[in-house]
Design an enzyme around this catalytic site. Sequence first.
Site, PDB file in Angstrom:
ATOM      1  N   ILE A   1      53.567  39.449  35.661  1.00  0.00           N
ATOM      2  CA  ILE A   1      52.861  40.012  36.819  1.00  0.00           C
ATOM      3  C   ILE A   1      51.435  39.496  36.954  1.00  0.00           C
ATOM      4  CG2 ILE A   1      54.244  42.121  36.817  1.00  0.00           C
ATOM      5  CD1 ILE A   1      51.635  43.526  35.726  1.00  0.00           C
ATOM      6  N   TYR A   2      50.904  38.819  35.946  1.00  0.00           N
ATOM      7  CA  TYR A   2      49.529  38.340  36.044  1.00  0.00           C
ATOM      8  C   TYR A   2      49.431  37.314  37.171  1.00  0.00           C
ATOM      9  CZ  TYR A   2      48.762  40.350  31.363  1.00  0.00           C
ATOM     10  OH  TYR A   2      48.676  41.199  30.273  1.00  0.00           O
ATOM     11  N   SER A   3      48.621  37.634  38.170  1.00  0.00           N
ATOM     12  CA  SER A   3      48.460  36.769  39.343  1.00  0.00           C
ATOM     13  C   SER A   3      49.814  36.389  39.942  1.00  0.00           C
ATOM     14  CB  SER A   3      47.651  35.516  38.994  1.00  0.00           C
ATOM     15  OG  SER A   3      46.316  35.854  38.673  1.00  0.00           O
ATOM     16  N   SER A   4      50.729  37.366  39.945  1.00  0.00           N
ATOM     17  CA  SER A   4      52.072  37.173  40.529  1.00  0.00           C
ATOM     18  C   SER A   4      52.776  35.951  39.963  1.00  0.00           C
ATOM     19  CB  SER A   4      51.970  37.067  42.048  1.00  0.00           C
ATOM     20  OG  SER A   4      51.546  38.285  42.618  1.00  0.00           O
ATOM     21  N   GLY A   5      52.637  35.731  38.675  1.00  0.00           N
ATOM     22  CA  GLY A   5      53.320  34.623  38.018  1.00  0.00           C
ATOM     23  C   GLY A   5      52.483  33.371  37.899  1.00  0.00           C
TER      24      GLY A   5
END
Length: 358
Positions: A60-64
């Site tokens: 989920i960090y920066s949407s992948g």
Amino acid sequence: MDYIRLGHSGLYVSRLALGTIPFGSGGGFEKIAGLSVDEARRQIDEAISHGVNFLDTANIYSSGDSERVVGKALGKRRDDIILTSKARTSTGDGPNDSGASRYHLTRAVEESLQRLGTDHLDLLYMHQWDGQTPILETISAVTDLIRAGKVRYWGVSNYSAWQLTKTVYEARQAGLEAPIAQQVYYTPEAREIEYEIIPAARDLGVATFGWSPLGEGLLNGKVRRGKETPSDTRQGTGWPEPHVTDWDRAYDLIELFDEIAGDLGWTIPQVVISWILDRPGVEGTVIAARSFEHLQEDLAAADLTLPEEARDRITLASQQPAYYPLWHRLLNGQDRPEPAETEFYQEHQRALDARQDG
């Protein structure tokens, strides 16, 4: 750099892990991330040069995008590190775009591997408990991923003590792969995991790594009583974490850390990280920084040892209340102490004695 064996496995990792939440951009992480591939590579190379072999990311960090940056930045150094990622948290708007179901976990891992440019994760964390999916479905799905060679080990993150215990015992009873590590929020301002979560992990043989030792910027030295927090820091962006229940106490602790740092010629982050690495039942912690200079300061903390007097001052000042049944055990149950809790009970007793003497 010291290395520890991760839980009941044979895997050895550095006591500091490099967190990658500042890597990449997008997905609501814009104010706290933004590091490019070249900047990420510089951080990774610096961490490895200090003996770090543990790299932490999440889907989920920066949407992948963090994973994509990690994959490109690692390049041929993939085998120099133990690579972890996380799954469970929502990655879309569909009913199956979150959770710890077989469907979601299998897809999430395959997508993470593609972004990271690797054929396996060394460690997969469940990022949150899933109260809807049967726990055996989750355990079975991860076991299949391990047997397929896509994951080597697994762990949990942000679980309560009963959730961790249930997961481990359900896995063992079924003859399936049990988690070897947990990742939990832990700072000297937030010591709640000492009540039940660390003792449970110690008893179960599960390693404990803290995340965000500086309280998501709360303890970086820039948050001060009566002063506006700089807008170029995480706490200055309106970031919703951490959950501080007593701001006066938090400010008092920050002032104490500042005093100790000044006496030692250290920085506040170095004081905090050194204290955490000396805590009972804590195998290590995950550091992350947007600034290369701040990363260097944090890495240096692994080689620093707090003097006993400074360590004890922090422990006593940050001691949290002896909630039930803890206070009752202090009164009536110390003839047969529990090894997994002994140090914490001793600290609570010293705090109670200090209050009575005061």
